[in-house]
Design a protein around this motif. Structure first.
Motif, PDB file in Angstrom:
ATOM      1  N   THR A 164       0.825  -1.208   0.000  1.00 52.20           N
ATOM      2  CA  THR A 164       0.000   0.000   0.000  1.00 52.20           C
ATOM      3  C   THR A 164       0.855   1.252   0.000  1.00 52.20           C
ATOM      4  N   LEU A 165       1.872   1.287   0.832  1.00 52.12           N
ATOM      5  CA  LEU A 165       2.698   2.484   0.965  1.00 52.12           C
ATOM      6  C   LEU A 165       3.690   2.665  -0.188  1.00 52.12           C
ATOM      7  N   SER A 166       3.948   1.606  -0.941  1.00 50.34           N
ATOM      8  CA  SER A 166       4.901   1.727  -2.051  1.00 50.34           C
ATOM      9  C   SER A 166       4.227   2.055  -3.380  1.00 50.34           C
ATOM     10  N   ARG A 167       2.923   2.132  -3.404  1.00 47.46           N
ATOM     11  CA  ARG A 167       2.180   2.402  -4.637  1.00 47.46           C
ATOM     12  C   ARG A 167       1.720   3.853  -4.681  1.00 47.46           C
ATOM     13  N   PRO A 168       1.559   4.403  -5.870  1.00 40.25           N
ATOM     14  CA  PRO A 168       1.000   5.759  -5.969  1.00 40.25           C
ATOM     15  C   PRO A 168      -0.488   5.733  -5.627  1.00 40.25           C
ATOM     16  N   THR A 169      -1.063   6.886  -5.469  1.00 39.97           N
ATOM     17  CA  THR A 169      -2.484   6.996  -5.154  1.00 39.97           C
ATOM     18  C   THR A 169      -3.310   6.352  -6.265  1.00 39.97           C
ATOM     19  N   SER A 170      -4.274   5.548  -5.877  1.00 40.06           N
ATOM     20  CA  SER A 170      -5.127   4.872  -6.843  1.00 40.06           C
ATOM     21  C   SER A 170      -6.150   5.840  -7.419  1.00 40.06           C
ATOM     22  N   HIS A 171      -6.184   5.922  -8.733  1.00 40.18           N
ATOM     23  CA  HIS A 171      -7.186   6.778  -9.375  1.00 40.18           C
ATOM     24  C   HIS A 171      -8.569   6.144  -9.304  1.00 40.18           C
ATOM     25  N   TYR A 172      -8.612   4.838  -9.052  1.00 43.76           N
ATOM     26  CA  TYR A 172      -9.886   4.131  -9.017  1.00 43.76           C
ATOM     27  C   TYR A 172     -10.533   4.166  -7.630  1.00 43.76           C
ATOM     28  N   LEU A 173      -9.722   4.207  -6.591  1.00 41.51           N
ATOM     29  CA  LEU A 173     -10.280   4.223  -5.247  1.00 41.51           C
ATOM     30  C   LEU A 173     -10.288   5.605  -4.616  1.00 41.51           C
ATOM     31  N   CYS A 174      -9.558   6.560  -5.202  1.00 35.35           N
ATOM     32  CA  CYS A 174      -9.537   7.916  -4.685  1.00 35.35           C
ATOM     33  C   CYS A 174     -10.939   8.523  -4.799  1.00 35.35           C
ATOM     34  N   GLU A 175     -11.424   9.084  -3.738  1.00 45.97           N
ATOM     35  CA  GLU A 175     -12.758   9.689  -3.671  1.00 45.97           C
ATOM     36  C   GLU A 175     -13.868   8.689  -3.989  1.00 45.97           C
ATOM     37  N   TYR A 176     -13.654   7.429  -3.636  1.00 46.64           N
ATOM     38  CA  TYR A 176     -14.629   6.371  -3.885  1.00 46.64           C
ATOM     39  C   TYR A 176     -15.964   6.683  -3.213  1.00 46.64           C
ATOM     40  N   TRP A 177     -15.910   7.172  -1.984  1.00 46.21           N
ATOM     41  CA  TRP A 177     -17.138   7.473  -1.228  1.00 46.21           C
ATOM     42  C   TRP A 177     -17.913   8.646  -1.813  1.00 46.21           C
TER      43      TRP A 177
END
Length: 166
Positions: free
Chosen positions: A141-154
């Protein structure tokens, strides 16, 4: 009635195809259990020198052209006389059934691929301690960039259908 046939499938029942390597951790899940998906999965994820073990379903007939293919007829026995079986993948599907009944109580078809990916990870890591699980998840989780798919999911951002093909 064979629920794997397209005419019996609807969005209330889906089939998953699993490929499991004997003796080593590793698993691939794809959504459809049709002959094209099975052929592509074996072509992309299985060495040409490997032997593929499958049940007698007709969708696996074309796999003989790619790899050596051994079949198990589950209507007669769980293994052939020479010991050929599909126990590794049947173990995974047993855990999927238990997760459906015990953990999740149902699978949202919208996130079916996500459930399968998570259960495949659990199957692959079933002999690892909880501490190792925690460090593995945190490390990835910490080694990956921010997910465009899960960002602002809510807030209504919708994830893609197949998470491992992105």
């Amino acid at each position: 009635m064979d629920r794997r046939l397209k005419k019996y499938q609807n969005m209330r029942r889906l089939c998953a195809l699993a490929i499991r390597q004997r003796g080593l951790r590793g698993q691939t899940i794809i959504r459809d259990e049709d002959s094209n998906a099975a052929w592509a999965a074996v072509r992309d994820h299985v060495s040409r020198e490997a032997t593929v073990f499958a049940d007698k379903h007709g969708n696996y007939n074309d796999l003989a052209g790619l790899n050596e293919l051994q079949r198990v007829n589950h209507s007669k026995s769980n293994q052939t006389d020479d010991g050929t079986n599909t126990n590794q993948v049947e173990s995974f599907f047993s855990r999927v059934q238990r997760a459906y009944v015990g953990i999740h109580h149902r699978f949202s078809l919208k996130y079916f691929d996500w459930y399968m990916a998570e259960l495949a990870w659990r199957e692959d890591c079933r002999q690892v301690s909880n501490r190792s699980h925690t460090f593995q998840v945190l490390g990835k989780t910490l080694s990956r960039p921010t997910s465009h798919y899960l960002c602002e999911y809510w807030q209504g951002n919708k994830p893609p259908g197949l998470i491992w093909e992105v």
